[in-house]
Design an enzyme around this catalytic site. Structure first.
Site, PDB file in Angstrom:
ATOM      1  N   LEU A 173      25.406  40.179  37.536  1.00 25.03           N
ATOM      2  CA  LEU A 173      24.884  39.212  36.564  1.00 25.03           C
ATOM      3  C   LEU A 173      23.360  39.236  36.562  1.00 25.03           C
ATOM      4  O   LEU A 173      22.717  38.781  37.513  1.00 25.03           O
ATOM      5  CB  LEU A 173      25.374  37.792  36.933  1.00 25.03           C
ATOM      6  CG  LEU A 173      26.886  37.591  36.791  1.00 25.03           C
ATOM      7  CD1 LEU A 173      27.353  36.407  37.631  1.00 25.03           C
ATOM      8  CD2 LEU A 173      27.284  37.425  35.327  1.00 25.03           C
ATOM      9  N   ALA A 228      22.151  44.020  37.817  1.00 29.21           N
ATOM     10  CA  ALA A 228      21.712  45.389  37.553  1.00 29.21           C
ATOM     11  C   ALA A 228      20.284  45.570  38.073  1.00 29.21           C
ATOM     12  O   ALA A 228      19.407  44.738  37.828  1.00 29.21           O
ATOM     13  CB  ALA A 228      21.779  45.669  36.060  1.00 29.21           C
ATOM     14  N   HIS A 263      25.904  51.768  37.266  1.00 28.94           N
ATOM     15  CA  HIS A 263      26.101  51.022  36.014  1.00 28.94           C
ATOM     16  C   HIS A 263      26.303  52.025  34.876  1.00 28.94           C
ATOM     17  O   HIS A 263      25.359  52.488  34.253  1.00 28.94           O
ATOM     18  CB  HIS A 263      24.892  50.132  35.738  1.00 28.94           C
ATOM     19  CG  HIS A 263      25.155  49.077  34.693  1.00 28.94           C
ATOM     20  ND1 HIS A 263      26.239  49.105  33.858  1.00 28.94           N
ATOM     21  CD2 HIS A 263      24.470  47.938  34.384  1.00 28.94           C
ATOM     22  CE1 HIS A 263      26.197  48.037  33.057  1.00 28.94           C
ATOM     23  NE2 HIS A 263      25.138  47.321  33.358  1.00 28.94           N
ATOM     24  N   TYR A 288      24.123  51.077  28.193  1.00 25.57           N
ATOM     25  CA  TYR A 288      22.866  51.523  28.794  1.00 25.57           C
ATOM     26  C   TYR A 288      22.909  53.047  28.948  1.00 25.57           C
ATOM     27  O   TYR A 288      23.850  53.689  28.486  1.00 25.57           O
ATOM     28  CB  TYR A 288      22.614  50.774  30.108  1.00 25.57           C
ATOM     29  CG  TYR A 288      22.482  49.291  29.856  1.00 25.57           C
ATOM     30  CD1 TYR A 288      21.427  48.801  29.091  1.00 25.57           C
ATOM     31  CD2 TYR A 288      23.430  48.389  30.325  1.00 25.57           C
ATOM     32  CE1 TYR A 288      21.306  47.442  28.812  1.00 25.57           C
ATOM     33  CE2 TYR A 288      23.322  47.023  30.052  1.00 25.57           C
ATOM     34  CZ  TYR A 288      22.254  46.564  29.293  1.00 25.57           C
ATOM     35  OH  TYR A 288      22.145  45.238  28.998  1.00 25.57           O
ATOM     36  N   ARG A 330      31.009  51.373  37.274  1.00 25.98           N
ATOM     37  CA  ARG A 330      31.427  50.472  36.197  1.00 25.98           C
ATOM     38  C   ARG A 330      31.402  51.211  34.874  1.00 25.98           C
ATOM     39  O   ARG A 330      30.405  51.877  34.535  1.00 25.98           O
ATOM     40  CB  ARG A 330      30.504  49.255  36.134  1.00 25.98           C
ATOM     41  CG  ARG A 330      31.120  48.144  35.302  1.00 25.98           C
ATOM     42  CD  ARG A 330      30.377  46.843  35.378  1.00 25.98           C
ATOM     43  NE  ARG A 330      31.321  45.732  35.344  1.00 25.98           N
ATOM     44  CZ  ARG A 330      31.034  44.520  34.916  1.00 25.98           C
ATOM     45  NH1 ARG A 330      29.822  44.229  34.494  1.00 25.98           N
ATOM     46  NH2 ARG A 330      31.953  43.576  34.901  1.00 25.98           N
TER      47      ARG A 330
HETATM   48  C1  LIG Z   1      24.068  36.321  32.069  1.00 24.24           C
HETATM   49  C2  LIG Z   1      24.871  37.574  32.212  1.00 24.24           C
HETATM   50  C3  LIG Z   1      24.292  38.674  32.820  1.00 24.24           C
HETATM   51  C4  LIG Z   1      25.033  39.851  32.985  1.00 24.24           C
HETATM   52  N1  LIG Z   1      24.465  40.911  33.629  1.00 24.24           N
HETATM   53  C5  LIG Z   1      25.197  42.023  33.872  1.00 24.24           C
HETATM   54  C6  LIG Z   1      24.649  43.097  34.634  1.00 24.24           C
HETATM   55  O1  LIG Z   1      23.515  43.031  35.147  1.00 24.24           O
HETATM   56  N2  LIG Z   1      25.419  44.190  34.806  1.00 24.24           N
HETATM   57  C7  LIG Z   1      26.695  44.302  34.284  1.00 24.24           C
HETATM   58  O2  LIG Z   1      27.364  45.330  34.467  1.00 24.24           O
HETATM   59  N3  LIG Z   1      27.238  43.280  33.593  1.00 24.24           N
HETATM   60  C8  LIG Z   1      26.537  42.151  33.390  1.00 24.24           C
HETATM   61  N4  LIG Z   1      27.108  41.093  32.742  1.00 24.24           N
HETATM   62  C9  LIG Z   1      28.551  41.144  32.418  1.00 24.24           C
HETATM   63  C10 LIG Z   1      29.357  40.493  33.552  1.00 24.24           C
HETATM   64  O3  LIG Z   1      29.308  41.293  34.735  1.00 24.24           O
HETATM   65  C11 LIG Z   1      30.848  40.304  33.185  1.00 24.24           C
HETATM   66  O4  LIG Z   1      31.425  41.560  32.911  1.00 24.24           O
HETATM   67  C12 LIG Z   1      31.014  39.401  31.972  1.00 24.24           C
HETATM   68  O5  LIG Z   1      30.259  38.210  32.116  1.00 24.24           O
HETATM   69  C13 LIG Z   1      32.494  39.027  31.762  1.00 24.24           C
HETATM   70  O6  LIG Z   1      33.008  38.367  32.883  1.00 24.24           O
HETATM   71  P1  LIG Z   1      33.211  36.757  32.853  1.00 24.24           P
HETATM   72  O7  LIG Z   1      34.059  36.449  31.652  1.00 24.24           O
HETATM   73  O8  LIG Z   1      33.918  36.444  34.155  1.00 24.24           O
HETATM   74  O9  LIG Z   1      31.856  36.138  32.758  1.00 24.24           O
HETATM   75  C14 LIG Z   1      26.381  39.926  32.531  1.00 24.24           C
HETATM   76  C15 LIG Z   1      26.945  38.809  31.914  1.00 24.24           C
HETATM   77  C16 LIG Z   1      26.216  37.641  31.762  1.00 24.24           C
HETATM   78  C17 LIG Z   1      26.875  36.442  31.140  1.00 24.24           C
END
Ligand SMILES: Cc1cc2nc3c(=O)[nH]c(=O)nc-3n(C[C@H](O)[C@H](O)[C@H](O)COP(=O)(O)O)c2cc1C
Length: 350
Positions: free
Chosen positions: A28, A60, A178, A183, A230
């Site tokens: 996140l 990330a 990632h 990306y 991922r």
């Molecule tokens: C604020 C935010 C930041 C995120 N940052 C990343 C990240 O850095 N890398 C990544 O692979 N996914 C990122 N995601 C996606 C999450 O890892 C996850 O796949 C997505 O939120 C769905 O899961 P959830 O429904 O449990 O939130 C991000 C999502 C949110 C909401």
């Protein structure tokens, strides 16, 4: 009660790593590193509070300055950044947790403001449709990227390997490549963004090459069992769909069986079924990949446990609920109500 029994079981992951439960904190991005992209004490406290997850995957984290596309995202390419992460990993370990670093290059989801006025790099000079707004800037839209050269491809691949080695030096239990969410790596895996005619594009074999060479380089410096990946075959964020995309993943996923990776992780915001994939993205990954699979995208503890019980996944990653509930795991265990996530929570690390 049965779903709790499913989740609260230890599980072996890759090389010499046992997770205490099947709940993973999803990566996140929080944009809270300092201006040198060094993780802060507040970040150590934030991750430390979530150490009762079976595994934390870090936000990330950049392999180089070239990869930056958002403000204050941490890196793993300077000694100060490595030292900052040491503080984070120590805190997580002191509290009994495990943590992987998600390593990242944003490709075309970047802007020349991050590169001294030079355009960001991508497989092909194709802009994001509708361009879109660059986060935390006034009126700046994404640009048409410049084509990454083969020499630069080799350099970036090497930077992934160096970042992986740095992650281990910083005390991480492993790394996650990632390869999702449009990306740089994902841009090579999709036809919209990869229009190359050299050995990195034009056929499914060529489109998978950039990622496979990165895995090869990383496994030369850290054990394969410490490498997670991922992927998002179906996450069309900043990316246009092409019917041929599935063929790339039909080719890539079975090839991953030749590696002893820690896991493959679905990168999705909701894990709904797609007819052309024959089910959810996680089910599609499971069909082709025989190793450990982490599901993610809109799961609750209960629906995640059901996915595990059905055999669709081995672990369940939880994203937004972990932002809203530092004590997510304890609340699930005690069947307490969760605080609901909203975007305003992104302004503060609780
Ligand atoms: C604020 C935010 C930041 C995120 N940052 C990343 C990240 O850095 N890398 C990544 O692979 N996914 C990122 N995601 C996606 C999450 O890892 C996850 O796949 C997505 O939120 C769905 O899961 P959830 O429904 O449990 O939130 C991000 C999502 C949110 C909401």
């Amino acid at each position: 009660m049965s779903y709790l029994n499913t989740l609260f079981h230890s599980v072996d992951l890759g090389a010499n790593l046992t997770l205490k439960n099947r709940i993973v904190m999803a990566p996140l991005t929080r944009s809270m590193a300092d201006d040198d992209l060094v993780p802060t004490e507040a970040m150590a406290a934030y991750y430390g509070r979530r150490a009762d997850a079976g595994l934390i995957i870090s936000e990330a984290t950049l392999i180089s300055q070239d990869g930056q596309g958002y403000p204050n995202t941490p890196g793993l390419y300077t000694q100060a950044q490595i030292d900052g992460w040491k503080n984070v990993t120590q805190r997580v370990h002191q509290n009994g947790g495990k943590i992987f670093a998600q390593i990242w290059h944003t490709g075309r989801v970047s802007h020349s403001i991050y590169h001294n006025g030079e355009l960001p790099m991508a497989p092909s000079a194709v802009p994001i449709v509708g361009h879109g707004h660059v986060p935390r800037t006034e009126n700046l839209e994404y640009e048409t990227p410049r084509v990454i050269t083969v020499d630069e491809i080799k350099r970036v691949q090497n930077q992934f390997a160096i970042a992986a080695k740095n992650a281990i030096e910083a005390g991480f239990d492993g790394i996650e490549i990632h390869g999702a969410n449009s990306y740089l790596i994902d841009e090579f895996l999709h036809w919209d963004t990869n229009r190359r005619e050299d050995e990195y594009g034009g056929t499914v074999e060529n489109m998978a090459r950039f990622l496979l060479e990165i895995i090869d380089q990383i496994k030369a410096v850290i054990p394969e069992g410490k490498i997670g990946l991922r992927l998002s075959p179906q996450a069309y964020i900043n990316l246009e769909h092409d019917e041929r995309d599935k063929e790339v993943f039909d080719y890539l996923l079975p090839l991953l069986n030749q590696y002893g990776l820690a896991y493959v992780h679905t990168g999705m915001f909701s894990d709904t079924p797609y007819e052309h994939l024959g089910g959810t993205v996680t089910q599609y990954i499971r069909k082709h990949y025989r190793g450990t699979v982490i599901a993610s995208g809109g799961y609750s503890a209960e629906t995640g446990a059901t996915a595990i019980e059905k055999g669709d996944a081995d672990l369940i990653a939880i994203g937004r609920p972990f932002i809203a509930n530092p004590d997510y795991v304890e609340k699930v265990k005690q069947e307490k109500n969760l605080v609901e996530y909203n975007n305003e929570m992104l302004g503060e690390l609780i």
